[in-house]
Design a protein around this motif. Structure first.
Motif, PDB file in Angstrom:
ATOM      1  N   MET A 166       0.839  -1.208   0.000  1.00 25.21           N
ATOM      2  CA  MET A 166       0.000   0.000   0.000  1.00 25.21           C
ATOM      3  C   MET A 166       0.870   1.253   0.000  1.00 25.21           C
ATOM      4  N   VAL A 167       1.991   1.209   0.745  1.00 25.48           N
ATOM      5  CA  VAL A 167       2.927   2.351   0.742  1.00 25.48           C
ATOM      6  C   VAL A 167       3.444   2.562  -0.676  1.00 25.48           C
ATOM      7  N   ARG A 168       3.859   1.456  -1.294  1.00 26.50           N
ATOM      8  CA  ARG A 168       4.429   1.547  -2.655  1.00 26.50           C
ATOM      9  C   ARG A 168       3.415   2.071  -3.669  1.00 26.50           C
ATOM     10  N   ASP A 169       2.143   1.671  -3.487  1.00 24.25           N
ATOM     11  CA  ASP A 169       1.077   2.111  -4.407  1.00 24.25           C
ATOM     12  C   ASP A 169       0.639   3.548  -4.145  1.00 24.25           C
ATOM     13  N   GLY A 170       1.190   4.178  -3.115  1.00 25.92           N
ATOM     14  CA  GLY A 170       0.792   5.554  -2.792  1.00 25.92           C
ATOM     15  C   GLY A 170      -0.614   5.630  -2.233  1.00 25.92           C
ATOM     16  N   ALA A 171      -1.054   4.555  -1.554  1.00 21.79           N
ATOM     17  CA  ALA A 171      -2.445   4.503  -1.072  1.00 21.79           C
ATOM     18  C   ALA A 171      -2.658   5.292   0.214  1.00 21.79           C
ATOM     19  N   PRO A 218      -5.585   5.474   4.773  1.00 23.01           N
ATOM     20  CA  PRO A 218      -5.866   5.342   3.334  1.00 23.01           C
ATOM     21  C   PRO A 218      -6.471   6.642   2.778  1.00 23.01           C
ATOM     22  N   SER A 219      -5.975   7.107   1.615  1.00 18.52           N
ATOM     23  CA  SER A 219      -6.401   8.410   1.070  1.00 18.52           C
ATOM     24  C   SER A 219      -7.816   8.383   0.500  1.00 18.52           C
ATOM     25  N   ALA A 220      -8.143   7.336  -0.254  1.00 16.28           N
ATOM     26  CA  ALA A 220      -9.373   7.361  -1.066  1.00 16.28           C
ATOM     27  C   ALA A 220     -10.634   7.649  -0.242  1.00 16.28           C
TER      28      ALA A 220
END
Ligand code: ADP
Ligand code: 5GP
Length: 213
Positions: free
Chosen positions: A68-73, A88-90
């Motif tokens: 999740m860190v790598r995906d920029g989540a 989580p941003s979304a």
């Protein structure tokens, strides 16, 4: 007729040393105010018996967290007490887009990261316990962590408390009802902040325009 003026949602951050009462005050605020939604963090920490996956936290493996860190989540993430935690941003963006407020139960590292990313929307509240003894009593009474975990959280408390001056408001959580009222007062005042009331320009334009005869 009651006039509602459009406003931008708040990002309300609650931080404190573990056991001072963040979760308790968050729960009470959410129950009393349907305009506020909780940001549910992801963590690599083990689930406590009374916690529900997806409601209290998203309990994930260290591998999944790293993905999740790598995906920029994440809007922010940090290591606390040897475990990883992240917002989580979304879901946050979705809540704010609907004009609702978001409540974050995150530590000072998370508050610092959000301060850089979302300064104008952020309201930071620090919760203090009435004393060290009472803090320890609450941690023990919660009875959800082992004695070793309680000792570790007490050892970390001074470090957490030393961050108090980075916050906009400080609430002393002695009487929980009083602390809850104080938190509600902060939310009410911050919603009236002029810059946050995005609908004011149009509203005032209408108010100041003389009616055609
Ligand atoms: P945090 O989320 O900051 O770690 P909690 O909200 O889980 O803290 O509170 C820790 C314990 O203290 C819980 O058992 C809670 O019921 C209790 N508690 C919270 N606020 C008060 C208060 N004002 N007076 C007495 N007990 C409290
Ligand atoms: P607990 O394990 O007691 O639920 O939480 C431990 C600490 O981690 C608390 O100070 C809590 O506010 C913090 N925390 C929980 N979620 C997040 C998060 O998403 N980001 C950050 N930075 N801290 C978090």
């Amino acid at each position: 007729m009651t006039q509602t003026i459009a406003r931008r949602g708040l990002m309300l951050v609650l931080s404190s040393p573990s056991g001072a009462g963040k979760s308790t005050l968050s729960r009470r605020l959410l129950e009393s105010d349907p305009q506020i939604a909780m940001s549910v963090s992801a963590t690599t920490r083990a689930k406590r018996p009374n916690e529900v996956d997806g409601k209290d936290y998203f309990f994930v493996t260290p591998q999944r967290f790293e993905e999740m860190v790598r995906d920029g989540a994440f809007l922010e993430h940090a290591s606390v007490f040897g475990n990883r935690y992240g917002t989580p941003s979304a879901p946050v963006e979705k809540i704010l887009a609907r004009g609702r407020d978001v409540l974050f139960d995150i530590d000072w590292q998370g508050a610092q990261q959000l301060s850089q990313k979302a300064k104008d929307d952020l309201v930071r509240v620090f919760i203090l316990p009435p004393s060290r003894d009472e803090l320890e009593r609450r941690l023990r009474e919660r009875a959800e962590d082992s004695a070793e975990v309680v000792a570790r959280r007490m050892a970390e408390a001074s470090n957490e408390i030393s961050r108090w001056s980075e916050y906009d408001y400080v609430i002393l959580n002695d009487d929980v009802g009083k602390a809850q009222e104080q938190l509600k007062a902060i939310v009410a005042a911050e919603r009236l902040n002029r810059q946050r009331q995005t609908g004011l320009v149009d509203f005032v334009r209408d108010l100041t325009q003389a009616k055609a005869p």
